[in-house]
Design an enzyme around this catalytic site. Structure first.
Site, PDB file in Angstrom:
ATOM      1  N   CYS A 131      79.321  38.598 112.286  1.00 35.34           N
ATOM      2  CA  CYS A 131      78.310  39.469 112.342  1.00 35.34           C
ATOM      3  C   CYS A 131      77.998  39.800 110.910  1.00 35.34           C
ATOM      4  O   CYS A 131      77.837  41.166 110.432  1.00 35.34           O
ATOM      5  CB  CYS A 131      78.156  40.603 113.154  1.00 35.34           C
ATOM      6  N   CYS A 185      88.747  35.593 118.956  1.00 30.73           N
ATOM      7  CA  CYS A 185      88.865  37.087 118.788  1.00 30.73           C
ATOM      8  C   CYS A 185      87.582  37.522 119.580  1.00 30.73           C
ATOM      9  O   CYS A 185      86.664  37.713 119.561  1.00 30.73           O
ATOM     10  CB  CYS A 185      88.203  37.151 117.223  1.00 30.73           C
TER      11      CYS A 185
HETATM   12  C1  LIG Z   1      83.594  40.734 115.814  1.00 25.95           C
HETATM   13  S1  LIG Z   1      84.894  41.424 117.041  1.00 25.95           S
HETATM   14  C2  LIG Z   1      84.727  40.106 118.334  1.00 25.95           C
HETATM   15  C3  LIG Z   1      83.515  40.547 119.313  1.00 25.95           C
HETATM   16  C4  LIG Z   1      83.761  39.780 120.917  1.00 25.95           C
HETATM   17  N1  LIG Z   1      83.833  38.452 120.294  1.00 25.95           N
HETATM   18  C5  LIG Z   1      82.424  40.035 121.470  1.00 25.95           C
HETATM   19  O1  LIG Z   1      81.591  39.222 121.634  1.00 25.95           O
HETATM   20  O2  LIG Z   1      82.406  40.924 122.281  1.00 25.95           O
HETATM   21  C6  LIG Z   1      86.075  40.635 116.292  1.00 25.95           C
HETATM   22  C7  LIG Z   1      87.678  40.921 117.049  1.00 25.95           C
HETATM   23  O3  LIG Z   1      88.524  40.140 116.263  1.00 25.95           O
HETATM   24  C8  LIG Z   1      89.744  40.782 116.651  1.00 25.95           C
HETATM   25  N2  LIG Z   1      90.906  40.425 115.629  1.00 25.95           N
HETATM   26  C9  LIG Z   1      91.159  40.613 114.320  1.00 25.95           C
HETATM   27  N3  LIG Z   1      92.017  39.896 114.008  1.00 25.95           N
HETATM   28  C10 LIG Z   1      92.381  39.249 114.767  1.00 25.95           C
HETATM   29  C11 LIG Z   1      93.620  38.381 114.913  1.00 25.95           C
HETATM   30  N4  LIG Z   1      94.308  38.139 113.858  1.00 25.95           N
HETATM   31  N5  LIG Z   1      93.725  37.722 116.022  1.00 25.95           N
HETATM   32  C12 LIG Z   1      92.920  37.749 117.044  1.00 25.95           C
HETATM   33  N6  LIG Z   1      91.989  38.726 117.280  1.00 25.95           N
HETATM   34  C13 LIG Z   1      91.758  39.400 116.023  1.00 25.95           C
HETATM   35  C14 LIG Z   1      89.401  42.272 116.686  1.00 25.95           C
HETATM   36  O4  LIG Z   1      90.368  43.182 117.388  1.00 25.95           O
HETATM   37  C15 LIG Z   1      87.857  42.248 117.141  1.00 25.95           C
HETATM   38  O5  LIG Z   1      87.991  42.687 118.622  1.00 25.95           O
END
Ligand SMILES: C[S@@+](CC[C@H](N)C(=O)[O-])C[C@H]1O[C@@H](n2cnc3c(N)ncnc32)[C@H](O)[C@@H]1O
Length: 470
Positions: free
Chosen positions: A408, A288
């Site tokens: 987070c 993610c």
């Molecule tokens: C907490 S943020 C990630 C922040 C990132 N790791 C960073 O450090 O910049 C969570 C991310 O999960 C993605 N996300 C949500 N559901 C997902 C899925 N089923 N598969 C892949 N990505 C997903 C969202 O689009 C979002 O960008």
């Protein structure tokens, strides 16, 4: 300081902040709503909007006292924004509130400026009435708003004292959120809620491929920007600055990243045995990944191949831009982590980072709208998604490899409980010594936090798992 923002009259900024509050109340994030504000107004409106959302619990309690029948939504939002600006000075829990001289007129996007007051309480009232008069939506409520605010000026101490019995007013969080934090962290709950209402500092992560923490602090010092180190690659600025104007931005010398988030890459890489001398580089899945903060950190620290996956194509684009600025490369893929058949090449990973979607209850300092946007049912829904991603990705890890699960969030359902459920259901998973729940902290030291949790950082949860060999 932005001159154009200073010239924007306060009444226009109040209108903008009321618009943001209405947007949040209708379920939109403040960041998205800000895009509808004209650029010259944005910095000042953002600063006011942040303030309004941090003090909304108190403001709503006061508004209920002053007008037992709620006014139309537009007038209510304007009243709450102004009451939020006027009330903190008289709040009982003054230690947790922003400085009295917080200046809503400078338009400093850092929202860290505490300069000489430019507006008295009377000016605030006057400008709120002006804001009401100048909009079709609130024009008919202008004298009502004037009446409420002037009454508040006369009776403010007594009015604020009355709200002291209302936990939402005292802590400025919804009641269910207060209850949940209290249940999950019976000792630290008050410190957590208090930290949530403080301003987070601007924290940078130094790109060690381009410079060092020491060198960068010296570069800042040379242009009179005060900064100090946090962790191994972090730098906290004493006063926030517009990021693109900092030295080395275009050259990729740093990224903006909270100190707690900077723990992810080292936690995953430390203790991870390489696949062997002369063999392929470490293969890492960042499941993610967007906008790529942790992907970039992994690439800065290790010679590795990273598949940076995210379900959101727009965020993936931003990740590409961020990595390019830093001079880093990853295999960016748009895809659903819960459907590996769509994107996985079948070769096991040495390491997986699962920075799972969550309530973001740990980053309330930076996103004061989050507490008002979430619903209690979100926790269980997100926990179910986290569990599904966790279970789906585990088979993609090679034996001896490591998976770092993080969110987070301060809620145990998205942290500790998730990790416990996982080890119970996966006999080949070994929970390694891990930080667990890091609780949000402002620079003010809280004695209730154990030593390893001290600092100035957001709330996070980290658990490292190693896959046992069969
Ligand atoms: C907490 S943020 C990630 C922040 C990132 N790791 C960073 O450090 O910049 C969570 C991310 O999960 C993605 N996300 C949500 N559901 C997902 C899925 N089923 N598969 C892949 N990505 C997903 C969202 O689009 C979002 O960008």
């Amino acid at each position: 300081m932005q001159d154009n923002a200073i010239q924007v009259p306060l009444w226009r900024q109040l209108q903008g902040a009321a618009f943001l509050l209405m947007a949040v109340r209708s379920g939109r994030s403040m960041t998205a709503a800000l895009e509808d504000i004209a650029p010259p107004l944005r910095p000042g409106v953002q600063a006011l909007g942040f303030h309004a959302l941090r003090w909304l619990g108190r403001a709503e309690a006061l508004r209920q006292q002053l007008a037992t029948r709620p006014p139309p939504p537009e007038a209510d939002a304007l009243l709450c924004v102004v009451l939020g600006c006027m009330a903190p000075t008289f709040g009982a829990d003054v230690s947790s509130l922003p400085p009295e001289e917080a200046d809503f007129s400078t338009g400093d996007p850092s929202e860290n400026s505490a300069r000489t007051p430019r507006y008295t309480l009377y000016t605030l009232v006057d400008q709120a009435v002006e804001a009401a008069k100048r909009s079709e939506d609130t024009r008919h409520q202008a004298s009502f708003i004037n009446g409420c605010l002037r009454r508040f000026l006369r009776e403010r101490d007594a009015r604020v004292a009355l709200t002291e019995k209302n936990p939402q007013a005292v802590w400025n969080h919804p009641q269910w959120w207060i209850d949940r934090v209290r249940k999950d962290h019976p000792v630290q709950w008050q410190a957590i809620l208090r930290a949530n209402n403080t301003q987070a500092p601007l924290t940078l992560r130094i790109n060690v491929r381009r410079t060092t923490q020491d060198q960068y602090i010296r570069a800042l010092d040379a242009i009179n920007i005060g900064a100090y180190p946090v962790g191994k690659q972090g730098v906290i600025l004493v006063h926030a600055q517009p990021v693109p104007s900092l030295p080395g931005f275009a050259e990729g010398h740093f990224s903006v990243q909270d100190a707690a988030a900077q723990m992810a890459a080292p936690l995953l890489l430390d203790g991870l045995a390489a696949t062997g001398e002369g063999e392929a580089r470490l293969r890492i899945l960042d499941a993610c990944a967007a906008p790529g903060g942790k992907t970039a950190h992994l690439l800065e620290l290790a010679d590795c191949e990273v598949t940076a996956l995210d379900i959101d194509a727009r965020r993936c684009q931003r990740m590409g831009q961020n990595l390019r600025r830093l001079g880093l490369q990853a295999d960016i893929r748009v895809g659903d982590a819960a459907r590996p058949a769509d994107w996985w090449d079948g070769r096991p990973y040495d390491a997986i980072l699962l920075d799972a979607p969550c309530t973001a209850s740990g980053i309330v300092r930076r996103h004061p709208d989050v507490r008002w946007l979430r619903r209690p049912t979100d926790i269980a829904q997100l926990a179910a998604l986290q569990e599904r991603l966790f279970d789906t990705l585990w088979p993609l890890l090679r034996p001896g490899g490591r998976l770092l699960y993080c969110t987070c969030s301060v809620f145990r359902a998205e942290g500790e409980q998730q990790a416990q459920t996982f080890v119970t259901h996966h006999k080949d998973a070994c929970l390694m010594p891990s930080p667990g729940h890091l609780l949000p902290q402002s620079g003010v030291q809280e004695t209730v936090f154990p030593d390893n949790l001290k600092g100035d950082h957001d709330g996070f949860y980290y658990a490292v798992f190693e896959k046992r060999h069969a």
